[in-house]
Design a protein around this motif. Structure first.
Motif, PDB file in Angstrom:
ATOM      1  N   PRO A  30     -28.713 -27.869  -7.070  1.00 53.68           N
ATOM      2  CA  PRO A  30     -29.682 -27.892  -5.973  1.00 53.68           C
ATOM      3  C   PRO A  30     -29.046 -28.372  -4.669  1.00 53.68           C
ATOM      4  CG  PRO A  30     -29.957 -29.834  -7.351  1.00 53.68           C
ATOM      5  CD  PRO A  30     -28.916 -28.982  -8.022  1.00 53.68           C
ATOM      6  N   ARG A  31     -29.650 -27.975  -3.573  1.00 50.67           N
ATOM      7  CA  ARG A  31     -29.254 -28.555  -2.294  1.00 50.67           C
ATOM      8  C   ARG A  31     -29.685 -30.013  -2.274  1.00 50.67           C
ATOM      9  NH1 ARG A  31     -31.110 -24.902   2.699  1.00 50.67           N
ATOM     10  NH2 ARG A  31     -30.305 -26.781   3.737  1.00 50.67           N
ATOM     11  N   THR A  32     -28.873 -30.848  -1.671  1.00 53.85           N
ATOM     12  CA  THR A  32     -29.226 -32.254  -1.528  1.00 53.85           C
ATOM     13  C   THR A  32     -28.981 -32.664  -0.079  1.00 53.85           C
ATOM     14  OG1 THR A  32     -27.031 -33.211  -1.959  1.00 53.85           O
ATOM     15  CG2 THR A  32     -28.392 -32.643  -3.887  1.00 53.85           C
ATOM     16  N   PRO A  33     -29.641 -33.721   0.382  1.00 49.34           N
ATOM     17  CA  PRO A  33     -29.364 -34.200   1.746  1.00 49.34           C
ATOM     18  C   PRO A  33     -27.882 -34.516   1.958  1.00 49.34           C
ATOM     19  CG  PRO A  33     -31.389 -35.176   0.923  1.00 49.34           C
ATOM     20  CD  PRO A  33     -30.782 -34.439  -0.232  1.00 49.34           C
ATOM     21  N   ALA A  34     -27.215 -35.074   0.958  1.00 48.20           N
ATOM     22  CA  ALA A  34     -25.797 -35.401   1.111  1.00 48.20           C
ATOM     23  C   ALA A  34     -24.960 -34.149   1.324  1.00 48.20           C
ATOM     24  CB  ALA A  34     -25.305 -36.168  -0.112  1.00 48.20           C
ATOM     25  N   GLY A  35     -25.264 -33.090   0.565  1.00 53.54           N
ATOM     26  CA  GLY A  35     -24.538 -31.837   0.747  1.00 53.54           C
ATOM     27  C   GLY A  35     -24.820 -31.210   2.100  1.00 53.54           C
ATOM     28  N   ASP A  36     -26.082 -31.211   2.506  1.00 52.48           N
ATOM     29  CA  ASP A  36     -26.444 -30.648   3.810  1.00 52.48           C
ATOM     30  C   ASP A  36     -25.816 -31.448   4.939  1.00 52.48           C
ATOM     31  OD1 ASP A  36     -27.942 -28.756   2.487  1.00 52.48           O
ATOM     32  OD2 ASP A  36     -29.878 -29.730   2.867  1.00 52.48           O
ATOM     33  N   ASN A  37     -25.781 -32.760   4.808  1.00 57.86           N
ATOM     34  CA  ASN A  37     -25.202 -33.599   5.859  1.00 57.86           C
ATOM     35  C   ASN A  37     -23.702 -33.361   6.007  1.00 57.86           C
ATOM     36  OD1 ASN A  37     -27.694 -34.735   6.373  1.00 57.86           O
ATOM     37  ND2 ASN A  37     -27.316 -36.572   5.139  1.00 57.86           N
ATOM     38  N   ALA A  38     -23.013 -33.153   4.886  1.00 56.94           N
ATOM     39  CA  ALA A  38     -21.580 -32.878   4.956  1.00 56.94           C
ATOM     40  C   ALA A  38     -21.326 -31.570   5.698  1.00 56.94           C
ATOM     41  CB  ALA A  38     -20.986 -32.813   3.550  1.00 56.94           C
ATOM     42  N   ALA A  39     -22.105 -30.543   5.357  1.00 61.11           N
ATOM     43  CA  ALA A  39     -21.933 -29.256   6.036  1.00 61.11           C
ATOM     44  C   ALA A  39     -22.209 -29.386   7.535  1.00 61.11           C
ATOM     45  CB  ALA A  39     -22.857 -28.218   5.405  1.00 61.11           C
ATOM     46  N   ALA A  40     -23.243 -30.144   7.889  1.00 62.10           N
ATOM     47  CA  ALA A  40     -23.595 -30.299   9.301  1.00 62.10           C
ATOM     48  C   ALA A  40     -22.555 -31.121  10.055  1.00 62.10           C
ATOM     49  CB  ALA A  40     -24.969 -30.954   9.422  1.00 62.10           C
ATOM     50  N   ALA A  41     -22.029 -32.149   9.413  1.00 67.02           N
ATOM     51  CA  ALA A  41     -21.092 -33.046  10.089  1.00 67.02           C
ATOM     52  C   ALA A  41     -19.773 -32.361  10.428  1.00 67.02           C
ATOM     53  CB  ALA A  41     -20.832 -34.271   9.211  1.00 67.02           C
ATOM     54  N   PHE A  42     -19.314 -31.466   9.560  1.00 68.23           N
ATOM     55  CA  PHE A  42     -18.007 -30.847   9.775  1.00 68.23           C
ATOM     56  C   PHE A  42     -18.093 -29.501  10.478  1.00 68.23           C
ATOM     57  CE2 PHE A  42     -17.153 -33.983   6.527  1.00 68.23           C
ATOM     58  CZ  PHE A  42     -15.925 -34.497   6.904  1.00 68.23           C
ATOM     59  N   GLY A  43     -19.286 -28.929  10.535  1.00 68.62           N
ATOM     60  CA  GLY A  43     -19.477 -27.726  11.332  1.00 68.62           C
ATOM     61  C   GLY A  43     -18.848 -26.478  10.750  1.00 68.62           C
ATOM     62  N   PRO A  44     -18.657 -25.453  11.584  1.00 66.92           N
ATOM     63  CA  PRO A  44     -18.222 -24.139  11.098  1.00 66.92           C
ATOM     64  C   PRO A  44     -16.806 -24.117  10.518  1.00 66.92           C
ATOM     65  CG  PRO A  44     -18.277 -24.200  13.501  1.00 66.92           C
ATOM     66  CD  PRO A  44     -18.941 -25.443  13.029  1.00 66.92           C
ATOM     67  N   ASP A  45     -15.968 -25.083  10.904  1.00 63.81           N
ATOM     68  CA  ASP A  45     -14.611 -25.113  10.342  1.00 63.81           C
ATOM     69  C   ASP A  45     -14.594 -25.531   8.880  1.00 63.81           C
ATOM     70  OD1 ASP A  45     -13.474 -24.314  12.724  1.00 63.81           O
ATOM     71  OD2 ASP A  45     -13.160 -26.369  13.429  1.00 63.81           O
ATOM     72  N   GLY A  46     -15.690 -26.135   8.415  1.00 59.79           N
ATOM     73  CA  GLY A  46     -15.746 -26.568   7.027  1.00 59.79           C
ATOM     74  C   GLY A  46     -14.953 -27.843   6.787  1.00 59.79           C
ATOM     75  N   TYR A  47     -14.790 -28.182   5.529  1.00 56.99           N
ATOM     76  CA  TYR A  47     -14.126 -29.435   5.192  1.00 56.99           C
ATOM     77  C   TYR A  47     -13.432 -29.317   3.840  1.00 56.99           C
ATOM     78  CZ  TYR A  47     -18.413 -30.018   2.408  1.00 56.99           C
ATOM     79  OH  TYR A  47     -19.462 -29.819   1.534  1.00 56.99           O
ATOM     80  N   ALA A  48     -12.394 -30.111   3.683  1.00 54.70           N
ATOM     81  CA  ALA A  48     -11.757 -30.309   2.376  1.00 54.70           C
ATOM     82  C   ALA A  48     -12.315 -31.590   1.784  1.00 54.70           C
ATOM     83  CB  ALA A  48     -10.241 -30.417   2.520  1.00 54.70           C
ATOM     84  N   VAL A  49     -12.286 -31.711   0.462  1.00 55.62           N
ATOM     85  CA  VAL A  49     -12.661 -32.964  -0.182  1.00 55.62           C
ATOM     86  C   VAL A  49     -11.442 -33.527  -0.911  1.00 55.62           C
ATOM     87  CG1 VAL A  49     -15.136 -32.661  -0.392  1.00 55.62           C
ATOM     88  CG2 VAL A  49     -13.658 -31.628  -2.097  1.00 55.62           C
ATOM     89  N   PHE A 104     -21.831 -32.563  -6.862  1.00 55.49           N
ATOM     90  CA  PHE A 104     -21.749 -31.116  -7.067  1.00 55.49           C
ATOM     91  C   PHE A 104     -22.070 -30.371  -5.776  1.00 55.49           C
ATOM     92  CE2 PHE A 104     -21.504 -32.019 -11.531  1.00 55.49           C
ATOM     93  CZ  PHE A 104     -21.030 -30.858 -12.137  1.00 55.49           C
ATOM     94  N   ALA A 105     -23.098 -30.811  -5.059  1.00 52.91           N
ATOM     95  CA  ALA A 105     -23.502 -30.120  -3.833  1.00 52.91           C
ATOM     96  C   ALA A 105     -22.415 -30.212  -2.764  1.00 52.91           C
ATOM     97  CB  ALA A 105     -24.811 -30.705  -3.316  1.00 52.91           C
ATOM     98  N   ILE A 106     -21.824 -31.389  -2.589  1.00 51.20           N
ATOM     99  CA  ILE A 106     -20.772 -31.566  -1.581  1.00 51.20           C
ATOM    100  C   ILE A 106     -19.548 -30.740  -1.937  1.00 51.20           C
ATOM    101  CG2 ILE A 106     -19.116 -33.228  -0.656  1.00 51.20           C
ATOM    102  CD1 ILE A 106     -21.376 -35.330  -0.828  1.00 51.20           C
ATOM    103  N   VAL A 107     -19.124 -30.803  -3.191  1.00 53.89           N
ATOM    104  CA  VAL A 107     -17.909 -30.095  -3.601  1.00 53.89           C
ATOM    105  C   VAL A 107     -18.116 -28.584  -3.539  1.00 53.89           C
ATOM    106  CG1 VAL A 107     -16.347 -29.689  -5.550  1.00 53.89           C
ATOM    107  CG2 VAL A 107     -17.061 -32.018  -5.000  1.00 53.89           C
ATOM    108  N   ARG A 108     -19.300 -28.118  -3.904  1.00 55.56           N
ATOM    109  CA  ARG A 108     -19.577 -26.679  -3.828  1.00 55.56           C
ATOM    110  C   ARG A 108     -19.439 -26.163  -2.397  1.00 55.56           C
ATOM    111  NH1 ARG A 108     -25.505 -24.585  -5.340  1.00 55.56           N
ATOM    112  NH2 ARG A 108     -25.919 -25.923  -3.539  1.00 55.56           N
ATOM    113  N   GLY A 109     -19.778 -26.997  -1.410  1.00 55.23           N
ATOM    114  CA  GLY A 109     -19.702 -26.567  -0.016  1.00 55.23           C
ATOM    115  C   GLY A 109     -18.337 -26.717   0.618  1.00 55.23           C
ATOM    116  N   ALA A 110     -17.372 -27.274  -0.108  1.00 55.67           N
ATOM    117  CA  ALA A 110     -16.049 -27.551   0.466  1.00 55.67           C
ATOM    118  C   ALA A 110     -15.137 -26.330   0.404  1.00 55.67           C
ATOM    119  CB  ALA A 110     -15.399 -28.725  -0.266  1.00 55.67           C
TER     120      ALA A 110
END
Length: 340
Positions: free
Chosen positions: A161-180, A247-253
């Motif tokens: 599921p989407r979680t606030p933590a996953g959504d916040n990570a995506a928003a904080a790093f923007g279109p360039d994305g992020y590594a974990v 899981f949500a944060i890593v899936r978005g990385a």
């Protein structure tokens, strides 16, 4: 007269990485027995993982460190379910005892020579050779052949599921994305130095243009802070996360960099590209399963293989250099998307 659906109990208590490695076996069982009831006996700390697996009817938490009353209550519940087969994917005495205590008509496990604790064999009514493939995922899949499974593809049917933590990570790093980056590990012998993880974050930022988010588990927040401090502003420390958040944060990385630890296996399960660092454990047994992922290993020269603590002045994993990891990140990202 219509035959009742079959009922299966899978026993894989922990750790998080090992629970994840059991998912393809459970998925294969569901594919073969579409109408069956499939329950999963699991340590409460990791119950969130099977709860996300499509095809698992119920994740049943059991705390072997808890009270005898609670333990007996859970065993009574298992016996009332009337399982046709209980499958022990863990191979320990405690998991074998629990599988047998469930009262299933069949209790399946690995043969003695493939068990971590060979005495567990006495609690099984049947053992089956899972084949010679070294990886634990293949070993688990091989045991399922005893239950009629023929299609042993490696799949991870997860509903993350989407979680606030996953959504916040995506928003904080923007279109360039992020590594974990995950610098921790339960075994000290599996940990790569924090300052080197920080240097890798700086290298990734300079050469690929991606900043990093440093993950941490219980008792590891200070370690994550050391990585961020060594990154020269190229990495941030994540907030406290639940397993579902992880899981949500890593899936978005865009990428995962870690040693042989649970979050590395989370990345494998959701298809996030991986560069893994291996010292005392074999990547061939527990490393990334995708051929595209990269495992940097020093296991062949390790004198303390499969030991929690190194007996030498410097662990073999420390032989892996920063430049080697950054170069591996570049190679791995050049292969995007992630082929299985």
């Amino acid at each position: 007269m219509t035959e009742r659906p079959r009922r299966f109990l899978v026993v894989r208590l922990g750790s998080m990485g090992d629970v994840i490695h059991a998912i393809p076996a459970v998925a294969s069982l569901r594919a073969r027995h579409a109408a069956a009831r499939i329950d999963w006996l699991v340590d409460p700390r990791y119950a969130a993982v099977p709860q996300m697996v499509r095809g698992v009817d119920q994740a049943i938490p059991i705390d072997t460190r808890g009270s005898a009353i609670d333990l007996l209550r859970t065993i009574r519940r298992l016996r009332q379910a009337g399982y046709d087969a209980a499958v022990d994917l863990q191979g320990l005495i405690k998991s074998a005892v629990l599988a047998r205590a469930a009262g299933a008509r069949r209790t399946l496990g690995f043969p003695r020579e493939r068990l971590r604790e060979p005495i567990a064999r006495v609690f099984y009514t049947e053992t089956h050779d899972p084949g010679r493939d070294a990886h634990v995922i293949s070993k688990n899949l091989g045991l399922m052949r005893a239950l009629g499974v023929e299609d042993v593809q490696v799949t991870f049917p997860l509903n993350v599921p989407r979680t606030p933590a996953g959504d916040n990570a995506a928003a904080a790093f923007g279109p360039d994305g992020y590594a974990v980056i995950h610098p921790g590990a339960a075994w000290p012998n599996k940990r790569w130095p924090a300052e080197r993880f920080g240097a890798v974050a700086a290298g990734i930022r300079a050469r690929i243009g991606v900043r990093s988010l440093v993950l941490w588990g219980p008792g590891e927040e200070s370690l994550a802070s050391l990585v961020a401090a060594a990154s020269k502003g190229c990495a941030d420390v994540s907030p406290r996360t639940s397993i579902v958040d992880l899981f949500a944060i890593v899936r978005g990385a865009k990428l995962m960099i870690a040693g042989d630890t649970g979050p590395l296996h989370v990345a494998a399960s959701v298809g996030t590209p991986i560069v893994g660092l291996f010292g005392p454990t074999l990547a061939e047994r527990s490393g990334p399963y995708s051929r595209a992922d990269i495992a940097l290993s020093r296991t062949s020269r390790c004198s303390c293989r499969d030991e929690r603590r190194c007996r030498l002045p410097q662990p073999c994993i420390d032989d892996i250099g920063v430049e080697e990891v950054v170069a591996a990140v570049e190679r791995r990202l050049a292969q995007w998307p992630n082929p299985q």
